[in-house]
Write a protein that holds these residues in place. Sequence first.
Motif, mmCIF file in Angstrom:
data_model
loop_
_atom_site.group_PDB
_atom_site.id
_atom_site.type_symbol
_atom_site.label_atom_id
_atom_site.label_comp_id
_atom_site.label_asym_id
_atom_site.label_seq_id
_atom_site.Cartn_x
_atom_site.Cartn_y
_atom_site.Cartn_z
ATOM 1 N N MET A 166 0.844 -1.197 0.000
ATOM 2 C CA MET A 166 0.000 0.000 0.000
ATOM 3 C C MET A 166 0.880 1.248 0.000
ATOM 4 S SD MET A 166 -3.113 1.052 2.608
ATOM 5 C CE MET A 166 -4.152 -0.331 2.170
ATOM 6 N N ASN A 167 0.553 2.243 -0.796
ATOM 7 C CA ASN A 167 1.283 3.509 -0.850
ATOM 8 C C ASN A 167 0.717 4.465 0.207
ATOM 9 O OD1 ASN A 167 2.945 2.776 -3.064
ATOM 10 N ND2 ASN A 167 1.250 3.203 -4.464
ATOM 11 N N ILE A 168 1.592 4.892 1.112
ATOM 12 C CA ILE A 168 1.134 5.623 2.302
ATOM 13 C C ILE A 168 1.910 6.916 2.473
ATOM 14 C CG2 ILE A 168 1.025 5.537 4.829
ATOM 15 C CD1 ILE A 168 0.599 2.503 4.591
ATOM 16 N N VAL A 169 1.188 7.977 2.838
ATOM 17 C CA VAL A 169 1.789 9.219 3.326
ATOM 18 C C VAL A 169 1.600 9.239 4.838
ATOM 19 C CG1 VAL A 169 1.596 11.734 3.397
ATOM 20 C CG2 VAL A 169 1.506 10.530 1.196
ATOM 21 N N PHE A 170 2.683 9.520 5.553
ATOM 22 C CA PHE A 170 2.631 9.543 7.019
ATOM 23 C C PHE A 170 2.770 10.976 7.505
ATOM 24 C CE2 PHE A 170 4.414 9.391 11.287
ATOM 25 C CZ PHE A 170 3.634 8.421 11.898
ATOM 26 N N ALA A 213 -4.632 -2.751 11.905
ATOM 27 C CA ALA A 213 -5.762 -2.122 11.217
ATOM 28 C C ALA A 213 -5.536 -2.067 9.706
ATOM 29 C CB ALA A 213 -5.988 -0.713 11.762
ATOM 30 N N ILE A 214 -4.320 -1.734 9.288
ATOM 31 C CA ILE A 214 -4.040 -1.640 7.851
ATOM 32 C C ILE A 214 -4.132 -3.022 7.192
ATOM 33 C CG2 ILE A 214 -2.250 -1.136 6.136
ATOM 34 C CD1 ILE A 214 -1.375 1.191 7.907
ATOM 35 N N ASP A 228 -7.375 -6.606 3.702
ATOM 36 C CA ASP A 228 -8.141 -7.857 3.568
ATOM 37 C C ASP A 228 -9.648 -7.635 3.508
ATOM 38 O OD1 ASP A 228 -5.762 -9.236 3.641
ATOM 39 O OD2 ASP A 228 -5.874 -9.678 5.795
ATOM 40 N N GLY A 229 -10.081 -6.393 3.669
ATOM 41 C CA GLY A 229 -11.514 -6.104 3.680
ATOM 42 C C GLY A 229 -12.215 -6.564 4.940
ATOM 43 N N ALA A 230 -11.436 -6.702 6.025
ATOM 44 C CA ALA A 230 -11.989 -7.271 7.259
ATOM 45 C C ALA A 230 -12.322 -6.221 8.316
ATOM 46 C CB ALA A 230 -10.999 -8.284 7.849
#
Length: 311
Positions: free
Chosen positions: A1-5, A180-181, A186-188
């Motif tokens: 996943m491409n993430i900005v923190f 959480a991510i 996983d769509g969970a």
Amino acid sequence: MNIVFMGTPEFAVPSLEKLIESGHNVMLVITQPDKPKGRGKKISYSPVKECAIKNNIEVFQPPKLKNNKEIFDKLSQLNPDLIVVAAYGKILPEEILQIPRYGCINVHASLLPKYRGAAPINWAIINGEKETGITIMYMEKGLDTGDILLQMSIPILEEDNSETIHDKLAVLGGNALIDAINKMVDGALMPVKQDDSKATYAPILEKSIGLINWQKDAVEIKNLVRGLRPWPVAYTYYKGNMLKIWAAEVYSYEGKEKPGTVIYAGNTLVVKCGKDALKILEIQSEGTRRMTVEEYLRGHIIGKGEQLEGI
């Protein structure tokens, strides 16, 4: 996943480190502008910036977010899947919240809806809570009002204070974030709306909060002492001089002295409260270092029956 923190203080570092370790692509780190620090006013990097540089991640430090075309264009161009926020220090405007396809999530240091706001760790301890935790939540326009994605809790032990709980929650925050991510991918994840009727507020700390009211129960005063480390620190006055109280414990006592009265002063210092008494363990007078009460009393005389002044 491409993430900005987005984050600034030490609390946010474990979350950034966990993201890096997890294999997600941290495209950019946004943190508060560098600030002068100490007597020499030397420019200091935020802990998050230091972590980003160490890991060769681009750092961006906009002075503001609202009505800032530069930050909006930069984020739009990057087109991240997710923006993760951990103690960044500013509210995200709606135009930024709408950029990532998975939204913006926040690592918040309380069990929402309790303790929305700037100082959740401190107020949980001041109010005598027995547990606290981390909430991973969706961000929206309101202050910490977004849907809850995941929560993890820890007990607040009698020996804990805001410093120890801060460190525990920083680590827990990183673990909760990755959990959480992973569930998001996983769509969970099943977002849960907050119950606003149970919401409490944790306002920013001010120095005046630390002035001790000796009319209160010793337990309440002890919690104030625990909750206000390392700033602003609970304090009282003796003959017009401020005394900061860094650590204390409850001393069972049923005497009828006026609250604030010193009931024992030898190698320790015990002060009458509205109920029971407070045994002071660590103290700091103006212009001196923090020290044990035993050390302090070797060079300062506070007699039995004398009065400490508060609210």
